[in-house]
Scaffold this motif. Structure first.
Motif, PDB file in Angstrom:
ATOM      1  N   VAL A  25      -3.895   5.867   9.787  1.00 31.80           N
ATOM      2  CA  VAL A  25      -4.505   4.682  10.401  1.00 31.80           C
ATOM      3  C   VAL A  25      -5.038   3.744   9.321  1.00 31.80           C
ATOM      4  O   VAL A  25      -4.923   2.522   9.415  1.00 31.80           O
ATOM      5  N   GLN A  26      -5.578   4.314   8.240  1.00 30.07           N
ATOM      6  CA  GLN A  26      -6.165   3.498   7.173  1.00 30.07           C
ATOM      7  C   GLN A  26      -5.139   2.995   6.165  1.00 30.07           C
ATOM      8  O   GLN A  26      -5.492   2.254   5.249  1.00 30.07           O
ATOM      9  N   GLY A  27      -3.884   3.413   6.320  1.00 26.44           N
ATOM     10  CA  GLY A  27      -2.842   2.894   5.442  1.00 26.44           C
ATOM     11  C   GLY A  27      -2.516   3.769   4.242  1.00 26.44           C
ATOM     12  O   GLY A  27      -1.824   3.336   3.332  1.00 26.44           O
ATOM     13  N   VAL A  28      -3.003   5.010   4.255  1.00 20.33           N
ATOM     14  CA  VAL A  28      -2.712   5.914   3.139  1.00 20.33           C
ATOM     15  C   VAL A  28      -1.274   6.416   3.261  1.00 20.33           C
ATOM     16  O   VAL A  28      -0.850   6.844   4.336  1.00 20.33           O
ATOM     17  N   GLU A  29      -0.523   6.359   2.148  1.00 16.45           N
ATOM     18  CA  GLU A  29       0.865   6.820   2.148  1.00 16.45           C
ATOM     19  C   GLU A  29       0.918   8.322   2.404  1.00 16.45           C
ATOM     20  O   GLU A  29       0.004   9.062   2.042  1.00 16.45           O
ATOM     21  N   PHE A  30       2.054   8.764   2.964  1.00 23.29           N
ATOM     22  CA  PHE A  30       2.211  10.178   3.326  1.00 23.29           C
ATOM     23  C   PHE A  30       1.961  11.103   2.138  1.00 23.29           C
ATOM     24  O   PHE A  30       1.229  12.089   2.252  1.00 23.29           O
ATOM     25  N   PHE A  82      -4.055  -0.185  13.353  1.00 21.48           N
ATOM     26  CA  PHE A  82      -3.975   0.466  12.038  1.00 21.48           C
ATOM     27  C   PHE A  82      -4.143  -0.608  10.970  1.00 21.48           C
ATOM     28  O   PHE A  82      -4.110  -1.805  11.266  1.00 21.48           O
ATOM     29  N   VAL A  83      -4.318  -0.201   9.723  1.00 23.05           N
ATOM     30  CA  VAL A  83      -4.431  -1.147   8.615  1.00 23.05           C
ATOM     31  C   VAL A  83      -3.038  -1.368   8.030  1.00 23.05           C
ATOM     32  O   VAL A  83      -2.398  -0.425   7.552  1.00 23.05           O
ATOM     33  N   HIS A  84      -2.567  -2.609   8.102  1.00 22.87           N
ATOM     34  CA  HIS A  84      -1.281  -2.946   7.493  1.00 22.87           C
ATOM     35  C   HIS A  84      -1.535  -3.670   6.174  1.00 22.87           C
ATOM     36  O   HIS A  84      -2.239  -4.683   6.163  1.00 22.87           O
ATOM     37  N   PRO A  85      -0.988  -3.173   5.065  1.00 23.07           N
ATOM     38  CA  PRO A  85      -1.215  -3.851   3.785  1.00 23.07           C
ATOM     39  C   PRO A  85      -0.362  -5.110   3.658  1.00 23.07           C
ATOM     40  O   PRO A  85       0.793  -5.042   3.262  1.00 23.07           O
ATOM     41  N   PHE A  86      -0.941  -6.245   4.005  1.00 17.97           N
ATOM     42  CA  PHE A  86      -0.239  -7.519   3.875  1.00 17.97           C
ATOM     43  C   PHE A  86      -0.198  -7.914   2.403  1.00 17.97           C
ATOM     44  O   PHE A  86      -0.982  -7.411   1.592  1.00 17.97           O
ATOM     45  N   PRO A  87       0.746  -8.818   2.032  1.00 18.07           N
ATOM     46  CA  PRO A  87       0.828  -9.244   0.624  1.00 18.07           C
ATOM     47  C   PRO A  87      -0.487  -9.844   0.131  1.00 18.07           C
ATOM     48  O   PRO A  87      -1.205 -10.497   0.887  1.00 18.07           O
ATOM     49  N   HIS A  88      -0.807  -9.614  -1.145  1.00 15.55           N
ATOM     50  CA  HIS A  88      -2.031 -10.151  -1.746  1.00 15.55           C
ATOM     51  C   HIS A  88      -1.687 -10.914  -3.024  1.00 15.55           C
ATOM     52  O   HIS A  88      -0.845 -10.476  -3.800  1.00 15.55           O
ATOM     53  N   LYS A  89      -2.316 -12.049  -3.194  1.00  8.32           N
ATOM     54  CA  LYS A  89      -2.239 -12.815  -4.441  1.00  8.32           C
ATOM     55  C   LYS A  89      -0.824 -12.953  -5.022  1.00  8.32           C
ATOM     56  O   LYS A  89      -0.632 -12.776  -6.220  1.00  8.32           O
ATOM     57  N   ASN A  90       0.171 -13.240  -4.215  1.00  9.91           N
ATOM     58  CA  ASN A  90       1.554 -13.396  -4.699  1.00  9.91           C
ATOM     59  C   ASN A  90       2.076 -12.172  -5.444  1.00  9.91           C
ATOM     60  O   ASN A  90       2.980 -12.278  -6.269  1.00  9.91           O
ATOM     61  N   CYS A  91       1.491 -11.014  -5.175  1.00 10.55           N
ATOM     62  CA  CYS A  91       1.891  -9.786  -5.855  1.00 10.55           C
ATOM     63  C   CYS A  91       3.018  -9.115  -5.066  1.00 10.55           C
ATOM     64  O   CYS A  91       3.044  -9.152  -3.842  1.00 10.55           O
ATOM     65  N   ARG A  92       3.960  -8.483  -5.773  1.00 14.48           N
ATOM     66  CA  ARG A  92       5.088  -7.837  -5.112  1.00 14.48           C
ATOM     67  C   ARG A  92       4.738  -6.441  -4.604  1.00 14.48           C
ATOM     68  O   ARG A  92       5.406  -5.899  -3.742  1.00 14.48           O
ATOM     69  N   THR A 130      -5.929  -5.411  -9.561  1.00 14.32           N
ATOM     70  CA  THR A 130      -7.101  -5.869  -8.825  1.00 14.32           C
ATOM     71  C   THR A 130      -7.408  -4.839  -7.736  1.00 14.32           C
ATOM     72  O   THR A 130      -6.611  -3.939  -7.478  1.00 14.32           O
ATOM     73  N   ASP A 131      -8.565  -5.009  -7.107  1.00 17.50           N
ATOM     74  CA  ASP A 131      -8.876  -4.172  -5.950  1.00 17.50           C
ATOM     75  C   ASP A 131      -9.767  -4.959  -5.000  1.00 17.50           C
ATOM     76  O   ASP A 131     -10.162  -6.083  -5.282  1.00 17.50           O
ATOM     77  N   GLY A 132     -10.011  -4.343  -3.844  1.00 17.61           N
ATOM     78  CA  GLY A 132     -10.887  -4.975  -2.857  1.00 17.61           C
ATOM     79  C   GLY A 132     -10.293  -6.211  -2.207  1.00 17.61           C
ATOM     80  O   GLY A 132     -11.024  -7.047  -1.680  1.00 17.61           O
ATOM     81  N   PHE A 133      -8.963  -6.334  -2.224  1.00 22.08           N
ATOM     82  CA  PHE A 133      -8.332  -7.554  -1.712  1.00 22.08           C
ATOM     83  C   PHE A 133      -7.972  -7.462  -0.228  1.00 22.08           C
ATOM     84  O   PHE A 133      -7.412  -8.383   0.336  1.00 22.08           O
ATOM     85  N   GLN A 134      -8.278  -6.329   0.406  1.00 22.55           N
ATOM     86  CA  GLN A 134      -7.941  -6.207   1.827  1.00 22.55           C
ATOM     87  C   GLN A 134      -8.813  -7.141   2.661  1.00 22.55           C
ATOM     88  O   GLN A 134      -9.912  -7.489   2.245  1.00 22.55           O
ATOM     89  N   LYS A 135      -8.303  -7.532   3.829  1.00 27.16           N
ATOM     90  CA  LYS A 135      -9.005  -8.441   4.727  1.00 27.16           C
ATOM     91  C   LYS A 135      -9.224  -7.755   6.079  1.00 27.16           C
ATOM     92  O   LYS A 135      -8.430  -6.911   6.475  1.00 27.16           O
ATOM     93  N   PRO A 136     -10.298  -8.149   6.777  1.00 25.53           N
ATOM     94  CA  PRO A 136     -10.519  -7.562   8.110  1.00 25.53           C
ATOM     95  C   PRO A 136      -9.326  -7.769   9.056  1.00 25.53           C
ATOM     96  O   PRO A 136      -9.063  -6.924   9.906  1.00 25.53           O
ATOM     97  N   TRP A 137      -8.609  -8.888   8.865  1.00 19.80           N
ATOM     98  CA  TRP A 137      -7.479  -9.154   9.775  1.00 19.80           C
ATOM     99  C   TRP A 137      -6.258  -8.280   9.481  1.00 19.80           C
ATOM    100  O   TRP A 137      -5.253  -8.374  10.191  1.00 19.80           O
ATOM    101  N   TRP A 138      -6.340  -7.451   8.458  1.00 16.93           N
ATOM    102  CA  TRP A 138      -5.265  -6.473   8.209  1.00 16.93           C
ATOM    103  C   TRP A 138      -5.240  -5.393   9.288  1.00 16.93           C
ATOM    104  O   TRP A 138      -4.303  -4.618   9.366  1.00 16.93           O
ATOM    105  N   ASN A 139      -6.295  -5.315  10.100  1.00 15.59           N
ATOM    106  CA  ASN A 139      -6.357  -4.309  11.171  1.00 15.59           C
ATOM    107  C   ASN A 139      -5.594  -4.845  12.374  1.00 15.59           C
ATOM    108  O   ASN A 139      -6.072  -5.755  13.059  1.00 15.59           O
ATOM    109  N   VAL A 140      -4.405  -4.311  12.586  1.00 10.80           N
ATOM    110  CA  VAL A 140      -3.503  -4.872  13.595  1.00 10.80           C
ATOM    111  C   VAL A 140      -2.894  -3.800  14.494  1.00 10.80           C
ATOM    112  O   VAL A 140      -2.944  -2.600  14.215  1.00 10.80           O
ATOM    113  N   ARG A 141      -2.278  -4.316  15.527  1.00 13.37           N
ATOM    114  CA  ARG A 141      -1.465  -3.495  16.415  1.00 13.37           C
ATOM    115  C   ARG A 141      -0.146  -4.253  16.575  1.00 13.37           C
ATOM    116  O   ARG A 141      -0.160  -5.479  16.757  1.00 13.37           O
TER     117      ARG A 141
END
Ligand SMILES: [Zn+2]
Length: 151
Positions: A32-37, A67-77, A94-105
């Motif tokens: 749910v939090q976006g941690v890889e398997f 769930f938390v979907h990791p959307f693109p951040h700062k033009n990073c691949r 960098t870190d801490g770039f996640q946004k509250p709106w990353w929580n989606v369905r």
């Protein structure tokens, strides 16, 4: 759409998952939090954690839960990874770039895909949603709407 709360729910909110114990629940919550398997199932109790991770993955794929979907951040691949409860990225260091709106369905809606953010109520009164022909295009459309809103 079901009547469950419009927000991220965890293993303890689902009796069927909670009944499987803390390790299954931990795997579920990791997905749910976006941690890889591979990160979620390292170390002890890996099979129980994997069972929980896949249970959440299935509910995410079928649009049942937020769930938390990791959307693109700062033009990073790179999409980065969850580290100690926050998102970090080795590519752009960098870190801490996640946004509250990353929580989606993400749901199939007829022939279209629909992405809604936490707190979504309906298409009339909410503005945190987007549609697309594919799952990816719906996520992209949602990201551009939410990036524009919060810019
Ligand atoms: Zn990055």
């Amino acid at each position: 759409m079901s009547k469950q709360p419009s927000k991220i729910l965890y293993a303890q909110d689902f009796p069927r998952i909670a009944a499987c114990g803390p390790h299954v629940g931990g795997g579920f919550n990791s997905r749910v939090q976006g941690v890889e398997f591979y990160s979620a199932t390292r170390g002890s109790h890996q099979f129980e954690r994997g069972e929980g991770w896949y249970a959440a993955d299935e509910m995410i794929a079928t649009g049942q839960i937020y769930f938390v979907h990791p959307f693109p951040h700062k033009n990073c691949r790179s999409s980065g990874f969850v580290y100690g409860g926050t998102w970090a990225c080795n590519e752009c260091r960098t870190d801490g770039f996640q946004k509250p709106w990353w929580n989606v369905r993400v749901m199939k809606d007829g022939s279209a895909w629909c992405v809604v953010g936490e707190g979504f109520e309906d298409l009339q009164i909410s503005d945190n949603y987007a549609f697309g022909d594919t799952r990816e295009s719906a996520l992209e459309a949602y990201a551009s709407i939410m990036n524009a809103k919060t810019a």
